[in-house]
Design a protein around this motif. Sequence first.
Motif, PDB file in Angstrom:
ATOM      1  N   GLY A  65       1.163  -1.511  -0.223  1.00  0.00           N
ATOM      2  CA  GLY A  65      -0.232  -0.130   0.106  1.00  0.00           C
ATOM      3  C   GLY A  65       0.733   1.378   0.446  1.00  0.00           C
ATOM      4  O   GLY A  65       2.004   1.065  -0.343  1.00  0.00           O
ATOM      5  N   MET A  66       0.446   2.430   1.080  1.00  0.00           N
ATOM      6  CA  MET A  66       1.135   3.493   0.221  1.00  0.00           C
ATOM      7  C   MET A  66       2.621   3.465   1.773  1.00  0.00           C
ATOM      8  O   MET A  66       2.374   2.175   2.489  1.00  0.00           O
ATOM      9  N   PHE A  67       3.155   3.789   1.622  1.00  0.00           N
ATOM     10  CA  PHE A  67       4.627   3.785   2.495  1.00  0.00           C
ATOM     11  C   PHE A  67       4.475   4.113   3.698  1.00  0.00           C
ATOM     12  O   PHE A  67       3.853   6.080   4.177  1.00  0.00           O
ATOM     13  N   TYR A  68       4.271   3.881   4.995  1.00  0.00           N
ATOM     14  CA  TYR A  68       4.350   3.572   6.023  1.00  0.00           C
ATOM     15  C   TYR A  68       6.034   4.248   6.929  1.00  0.00           C
ATOM     16  O   TYR A  68       6.900   2.975   7.143  1.00  0.00           O
ATOM     17  N   LYS A  69       6.250   5.499   6.784  1.00  0.00           N
ATOM     18  CA  LYS A  69       7.694   5.812   7.143  1.00  0.00           C
ATOM     19  C   LYS A  69       7.506   5.060   9.320  1.00  0.00           C
ATOM     20  O   LYS A  69       9.440   4.933   8.996  1.00  0.00           O
ATOM     21  N   GLY A  70       6.869   5.442   9.132  1.00  0.00           N
ATOM     22  CA  GLY A  70       6.884   5.106  11.325  1.00  0.00           C
ATOM     23  C   GLY A  70       7.442   3.673  11.347  1.00  0.00           C
ATOM     24  O   GLY A  70       8.135   3.070  12.127  1.00  0.00           O
ATOM     25  N   ALA A  71       7.137   2.511  10.246  1.00  0.00           N
ATOM     26  CA  ALA A  71       8.203   1.125  10.296  1.00  0.00           C
ATOM     27  C   ALA A  71       9.565   1.239  11.209  1.00  0.00           C
ATOM     28  O   ALA A  71      10.041   0.511  11.149  1.00  0.00           O
ATOM     29  N   SER A  72      10.915   2.378  10.286  1.00  0.00           N
ATOM     30  CA  SER A  72      11.524   2.481  10.671  1.00  0.00           C
ATOM     31  C   SER A  72      12.238   3.910  10.850  1.00  0.00           C
ATOM     32  O   SER A  72      12.888   3.632  12.309  1.00  0.00           O
ATOM     33  N   GLN A 435      -3.452  21.413  -2.830  1.00  0.00           N
ATOM     34  CA  GLN A 435      -1.837  22.005  -2.649  1.00  0.00           C
ATOM     35  C   GLN A 435      -1.856  20.521  -1.299  1.00  0.00           C
ATOM     36  O   GLN A 435      -1.208  20.074  -0.565  1.00  0.00           O
ATOM     37  N   ILE A 436      -3.454  20.684  -0.370  1.00  0.00           N
ATOM     38  CA  ILE A 436      -3.668  20.758   0.767  1.00  0.00           C
ATOM     39  C   ILE A 436      -3.362  18.565   0.504  1.00  0.00           C
ATOM     40  O   ILE A 436      -3.038  17.825   0.801  1.00  0.00           O
ATOM     41  N   TRP A 437      -4.234  18.831  -0.506  1.00  0.00           N
ATOM     42  CA  TRP A 437      -4.586  17.604  -0.942  1.00  0.00           C
ATOM     43  C   TRP A 437      -3.616  16.795  -0.935  1.00  0.00           C
ATOM     44  O   TRP A 437      -3.226  15.221  -0.852  1.00  0.00           O
ATOM     45  N   ALA A 438      -2.658  17.497  -2.158  1.00  0.00           N
ATOM     46  CA  ALA A 438      -1.187  16.531  -1.781  1.00  0.00           C
ATOM     47  C   ALA A 438      -0.224  16.296  -0.661  1.00  0.00           C
ATOM     48  O   ALA A 438       0.289  15.331  -0.525  1.00  0.00           O
ATOM     49  N   ASN A 439      -0.502  16.905   0.211  1.00  0.00           N
ATOM     50  CA  ASN A 439       0.244  17.369   0.769  1.00  0.00           C
ATOM     51  C   ASN A 439      -0.211  15.572   2.356  1.00  0.00           C
ATOM     52  O   ASN A 439       0.508  15.106   2.966  1.00  0.00           O
ATOM     53  N   ILE A 440      -1.390  16.168   1.765  1.00  0.00           N
ATOM     54  CA  ILE A 440      -2.125  13.917   2.357  1.00  0.00           C
ATOM     55  C   ILE A 440      -1.533  12.599   1.237  1.00  0.00           C
ATOM     56  O   ILE A 440      -1.175  12.733   1.989  1.00  0.00           O
ATOM     57  N   ASP A 441      -2.104  13.346   0.360  1.00  0.00           N
ATOM     58  CA  ASP A 441      -1.481  12.176  -0.065  1.00  0.00           C
ATOM     59  C   ASP A 441       0.196  12.102  -0.345  1.00  0.00           C
ATOM     60  O   ASP A 441       0.867  10.536  -0.505  1.00  0.00           O
ATOM     61  N   ASN A 442       0.968  12.571   0.490  1.00  0.00           N
ATOM     62  CA  ASN A 442       2.552  12.322   0.361  1.00  0.00           C
ATOM     63  C   ASN A 442       2.300  12.053   2.509  1.00  0.00           C
ATOM     64  O   ASN A 442       3.837  11.382   2.685  1.00  0.00           O
ATOM     65  N   ALA A 443       1.472  11.780   3.028  1.00  0.00           N
ATOM     66  CA  ALA A 443       1.924  11.450   4.652  1.00  0.00           C
ATOM     67  C   ALA A 443       2.123  10.638   4.939  1.00  0.00           C
ATOM     68  O   ALA A 443       2.212   9.690   3.851  1.00  0.00           O
ATOM     69  N   GLU A 444       3.030  10.189   5.430  1.00  0.00           N
ATOM     70  CA  GLU A 444       3.837   8.790   6.171  1.00  0.00           C
ATOM     71  C   GLU A 444       3.830   8.681   7.388  1.00  0.00           C
ATOM     72  O   GLU A 444       4.163   7.850   8.045  1.00  0.00           O
ATOM     73  N   GLY A 445       2.378   9.455   7.969  1.00  0.00           N
ATOM     74  CA  GLY A 445       1.935   8.906   9.147  1.00  0.00           C
ATOM     75  C   GLY A 445       2.747   9.798   9.931  1.00  0.00           C
ATOM     76  O   GLY A 445       4.202  10.225   9.841  1.00  0.00           O
ATOM     77  N   ILE A 446       2.405  10.408  11.593  1.00  0.00           N
ATOM     78  CA  ILE A 446       3.076  10.841  11.727  1.00  0.00           C
ATOM     79  C   ILE A 446       3.910  10.099  13.054  1.00  0.00           C
ATOM     80  O   ILE A 446       4.099  10.778  14.786  1.00  0.00           O
ATOM     81  N   PHE A 447       4.120   9.062  13.252  1.00  0.00           N
ATOM     82  CA  PHE A 447       4.158   7.677  14.308  1.00  0.00           C
ATOM     83  C   PHE A 447       3.484   7.877  15.087  1.00  0.00           C
ATOM     84  O   PHE A 447       4.268   8.009  16.681  1.00  0.00           O
ATOM     85  N   HIS A 448       2.255   7.871  15.440  1.00  0.00           N
ATOM     86  CA  HIS A 448       1.136   7.344  16.406  1.00  0.00           C
ATOM     87  C   HIS A 448       0.316   6.286  15.944  1.00  0.00           C
ATOM     88  O   HIS A 448      -0.690   6.292  16.181  1.00  0.00           O
ATOM     89  N   PRO A 449       0.920   5.217  15.931  1.00  0.00           N
ATOM     90  CA  PRO A 449       0.609   3.862  15.498  1.00  0.00           C
ATOM     91  C   PRO A 449      -0.031   3.270  16.546  1.00  0.00           C
ATOM     92  O   PRO A 449      -0.343   2.884  17.755  1.00  0.00           O
ATOM     93  N   THR A 450      -1.766   3.357  16.119  1.00  0.00           N
ATOM     94  CA  THR A 450      -2.787   2.335  16.952  1.00  0.00           C
ATOM     95  C   THR A 450      -3.967   1.603  16.571  1.00  0.00           C
ATOM     96  O   THR A 450      -3.348   0.697  15.459  1.00  0.00           O
ATOM     97  N   GLY A 451      -4.377   0.672  17.071  1.00  0.00           N
ATOM     98  CA  GLY A 451      -5.888  -0.198  16.492  1.00  0.00           C
ATOM     99  C   GLY A 451      -4.994  -1.665  16.239  1.00  0.00           C
ATOM    100  O   GLY A 451      -5.725  -2.558  16.095  1.00  0.00           O
ATOM    101  N   SER A 452      -3.942  -2.161  16.191  1.00  0.00           N
ATOM    102  CA  SER A 452      -3.599  -3.253  15.230  1.00  0.00           C
ATOM    103  C   SER A 452      -3.674  -4.697  16.731  1.00  0.00           C
ATOM    104  O   SER A 452      -4.038  -5.474  16.144  1.00  0.00           O
TER     105      SER A 452
END
Length: 516
Positions: A65-72, A435-452
């Motif tokens: 899926g999308m790249f999740y930067k918080g993984a590394s 531009q906001i939409w583009a910023n969101i599309d390039n979002a990689e999370g902010i290292f607040h993982p939850t839910g799994s």
Amino acid sequence: MLNDLGGQGAISRAADFIVIGAGTVGLPISVLLARKTGATVICLETGGLRQEEDTHPLNEVVQQGMFYKGASHGRFRCLGGTSMRWGGALIPFQNSDLCNAHWPISLDELTPFIDDVERLFSLEPGPYSDVSFPFELGGTHVNRLAKWPEFRKRNVAALLDADVAAAANLQVWLNAHVVKIKTQTEGVRLEAVSPNGDRLAISGRKLIVAAGAIETTRLALLIDRQNNGAVSALTSALGHNFTDHISAEVAEIVASETALLNKIVGFRFGAAGSMRNIRFELAPQAEARRHLPPGFCHIGFEVEKPGGFDVLREIFRNVQRRKSPPPRVIFDLIANTPWLARAMWWRLVNKRLLFPAHSRLIVHAVVEQLPSPNNRITLSDTCCDRFGLPLAEINWRLSKEDKENVIETSELFRRTWRTSKFASLGVWKSIEPQQIWANIDNAEGIFHPTGSTRMGACPADGVVDKNLNLFGVANVQLLATSVLPTGGGANPTMMLLLLGMRCVNQHAAGSTPPKA
């Protein structure tokens, strides 16, 4: 006592409690379990004393899926874990964040432990809002203040160094990577391996997995696999609903009353180097809560040219990492003396961080991502770590509704800005929607993982119960932000620490005095 598995050969140990993870919550609860229950505690940390690099090879994951930067980049394997780089914001969720999302636990069950967290990090007591805020915000938003420990107390390894050394009934093992977990009615058996092949076999009465959201989920999946599918036989939620907060820059504030705005929204200094920062969350009674997930807006700054602020930040980050700043910092401090002098005056007189020179004021919208079973963590079928265990595979995407929620959160705060006295302090200049939409599309999370590994009232709703017990296996609890059913309208670390304090309290209440 601090130990290193490297060079030990093949050894065995026994304990009442085994904790996997010596990070932000794992190390504190290990110390507190040993202190409050008198029981023997073994804490296992897969990393070493420090992690010097920004990434760690054992944090490798398979990305779908999308790249999740918080993984590394959001994870650290060492004594203290992520707390060696953690920003430090501590703030509980609002009660409406929980009840509107049908959590199996109420905020009232956690608030008694706020004092414990504040004492641990030497935070100033008091409300998590500015009760003397200078004007009304209408019915849509409320101001809330996060509390930040001073830099040298953010790293729990430094904070608890003496406690670890002094506790005779606590062993912390470094370079101990857990490869096998077997659960039984009477307890658990673990095997940990060092990078050199040394092996530690441990038997214990209770296992608490506190290894961060992604690794805790991976270990829960491994527990399920190594125990004949005992968890997945009861619940289909394991690994699903992996979420993060979504953050985007949505506007610039062109200040007309810079000093007054600085006093209202600038970082605030408290006693002994602690800090607080203000954000604007959806009010509990806001009509928007009927359809919009929790979120908040805050005003930060974007430094266009390096200066004194960057020098100070580098110094304090090195303090947090227990390192000495590089020698060139002395020359950088001299070169930025004018701003530093003004900043010191602001700290002493106004108790605020002065906006950096050559900076722009930026409004950020931060919104809870909607849980989706399609966003999930699984075990890879093809890739393994150096110990032969499957890597975590992350399948994460943002939905159209997630993006629309960011836009609406921004629009709500824009209206609050323009209809309140904020409007006299600065002009709101919206960033173009595309531009906001583009910023969101390039979002990689902010290292607040939850839910799994979410909490649920029963296996149909979650992976652990309200007391963090893993459904399907005995004597295992999970303690990571992955147990939070939703991301809420604030940083999740305080909620994790409150759950940890509650967990320790429950064990202490049910413990028997140690034998003489």
